[in-house]
Design a protein around this motif. Structure first.
Motif, short mmCIF file in Angstrom:
data_model
loop_
_atom_site.label_atom_id
_atom_site.label_comp_id
_atom_site.label_asym_id
_atom_site.label_seq_id
_atom_site.Cartn_x
_atom_site.Cartn_y
_atom_site.Cartn_z
N VAL A 63 0.86 -1.19 0.00
CA VAL A 63 0.00 0.00 0.00
C VAL A 63 0.89 1.24 0.00
O VAL A 63 1.90 1.29 0.71
N VAL A 64 0.52 2.22 -0.79
CA VAL A 64 1.13 3.55 -0.71
C VAL A 64 0.11 4.48 -0.07
O VAL A 64 -0.97 4.71 -0.63
N PRO B 122 -5.04 7.48 13.73
CA PRO B 122 -3.73 6.89 13.43
C PRO B 122 -3.57 6.68 11.94
O PRO B 122 -4.53 6.36 11.23
N ALA B 123 -2.37 6.87 11.45
CA ALA B 123 -2.11 6.63 10.03
C ALA B 123 -2.43 5.19 9.67
O ALA B 123 -2.31 4.27 10.50
N PHE B 124 -2.83 4.96 8.42
CA PHE B 124 -3.05 3.59 7.96
C PHE B 124 -1.81 2.75 8.19
O PHE B 124 -1.91 1.56 8.51
N TRP B 125 -0.65 3.33 8.03
CA TRP B 125 0.63 2.63 8.23
C TRP B 125 0.64 1.83 9.52
O TRP B 125 1.20 0.73 9.56
N SER B 126 0.05 2.38 10.59
CA SER B 126 0.11 1.74 11.90
C SER B 126 -0.59 0.39 11.92
O SER B 126 -0.34 -0.44 12.80
N PRO C 250 2.37 -1.89 9.07
CA PRO C 250 3.64 -1.14 9.00
C PRO C 250 4.70 -1.75 8.10
O PRO C 250 5.58 -1.04 7.63
N HIS C 251 4.61 -3.05 7.87
CA HIS C 251 5.65 -3.70 7.05
C HIS C 251 5.24 -3.84 5.59
O HIS C 251 6.01 -4.37 4.78
N SER C 252 4.04 -3.35 5.27
CA SER C 252 3.55 -3.45 3.89
C SER C 252 3.15 -2.10 3.31
O SER C 252 2.60 -2.04 2.22
N THR C 253 3.44 -1.01 4.05
CA THR C 253 2.96 0.31 3.65
C THR C 253 4.10 1.27 3.41
O THR C 253 5.01 1.39 4.23
N LEU D 142 9.50 3.67 4.49
CA LEU D 142 9.45 2.58 3.53
C LEU D 142 9.56 1.23 4.21
O LEU D 142 10.26 1.08 5.22
N PRO D 143 8.89 0.21 3.66
CA PRO D 143 9.14 -1.16 4.13
C PRO D 143 10.61 -1.51 3.89
O PRO D 143 11.25 -0.99 2.96
N GLU D 144 11.14 -2.38 4.69
CA GLU D 144 12.56 -2.73 4.57
C GLU D 144 12.90 -3.29 3.19
O GLU D 144 14.00 -3.07 2.68
#
Length: 324
Positions: A171-172, A188-192, A195-198, A219-221
């Protein structure tokens, strides 16, 4: 004429005197190093300040995956370079931000709209599309969406996160309007929730100045090294001088006071616009009344002629203008 075509800051609110003072301060503090090449990932003081901003949006433990981009658009381009190739499929909510669609297509991607409602992209529609085909990216603007102004509630964010995690898609999250909240509580941001896919993207263009071209990306790792290598090849780094000004802004009381002034002024503009719509719009029209951001979405009856521009494939128009 007052143009409603572009979501640009009010020129009267751009902090010219503050930026000029900060420019002098950063040269005095850092010397000529702020006029030199710097690290591709970002100017360390700004990376530190970015963590404070990110924590306010429930983004934590991201220091090692944060980088400074040349505006939010630069961060988006870098993510696209890492994720897309000709023929890649990008999914976006309907309607969506037109310039982003152009970015995706410039990388050879095919963009499909996914059905949405007042709370954002529909989980069942997204899941059905992901089950049918391979998708490289899902593009979302969960907070004060461009162009509708809608905000995705926490429950919907959790549902969408469950779908994308189940299907293993990136996801971006485009979150450049988050600080422009005029009422209600921050979410909260969608990232939360994933977190490892956004890829999380935000910017100082709406609260400070677009010309600073200062974006922040988490960024994801699996993307970080590739994105930084590509950025180094494109522009080496975002301007150290501009980053130093941005860092000074974020840590200063004057910067916080400026953001508060911007929010107060834009909140008053939104209230005036929605009051005018209620007063002057004919029957049959409806519109969003967002809690923040820069956009109000107006819909009218089918009898009104519409002119769509920048359509997303198989979706509603990205922007609609009404003639009547």
């Amino acid at each position: 004429m007052i143009s409603f075509a572009v979501g640009a800051p009010d020129p009267a609110l751009l902090p010219g005197e503050l930026v000029a003072a900060l420019a002098a301060d950063v040269v005095a503090e850092h010397g000529m190093s702020v006029l030199q090449y710097g690290a591709t990932r970002g100017f360390p003081p700004l990376l530190d300040q970015a963590q404070i901003l990110l924590r306010e949006r429930a983004i934590t433990g991201a220091a090692g995956r944060t980088h400074i981009a040349t505006g939010g658009s630069g961060a988006l381009h870098s993510a696209c370079m890492a994720l897309l190739e000709p023929g890649s499929v990008v999914l976006a909510e309907t309607p969506t931000y037109g310039p982003a669609v152009k970015v995706f297509r410039s990388h050879g991607a095919v963009v499909y709209g996914v059905e949405s409602d007042a709370d954002g992209i529909l989980p069942e529609a997204l899941a059905a599309t992901l089950a049918r085909q391979r998708v490289a990216m899902v593009y979302l603007l969960p907070t004060f969406q461009n162009p509708t102004g809608r905000t995705m509630p926490t429950a919907r964010r959790e549902q969408i996160a469950e779908v994308v995690l189940r299907h293993g898609v990136t996801v971006v999250e485009d979150d450049v309007y988050a600080d422009l909240r005029y009422q209600g509580d921050p979410l909260p941001a969608f990232w939360s929730f994933a977190p490892h896919s956004t890829v999380y993207i935000t910017s100082l263009s709406k609260t400070v100045a677009p010309a600073l071209r200062t974006g922040i990306a988490v960024l994801p790792e699996y993307l970080l090294e590739q994105v930084l290598a590509m950025k180094q090849g494109i522009d080496m780094q975002t301007s150290t001088f501009n980053q130093a000004i941005a860092a000074g802004f974020l840590r200063s009381a004057a910067g916080a006071a400026h953001v508060a002034r911007v929010v107060e002024n834009y909140g008053a503009k939104l209230a005036a616009l929605t009051a005018a719509l209620r007063r002057h719009m004919p029957s049959g029209f409806s519109w969003t009344e967002p809690e923040g951001g820069m956009f109000v979405w107006v819909e009218g009856p089918a009898a009104v002629r519409w002119r769509p521009t920048s359509p997303v494939k198989d979706s509603m128009p990205v922007r609609i203008r009404c003639h009547g």
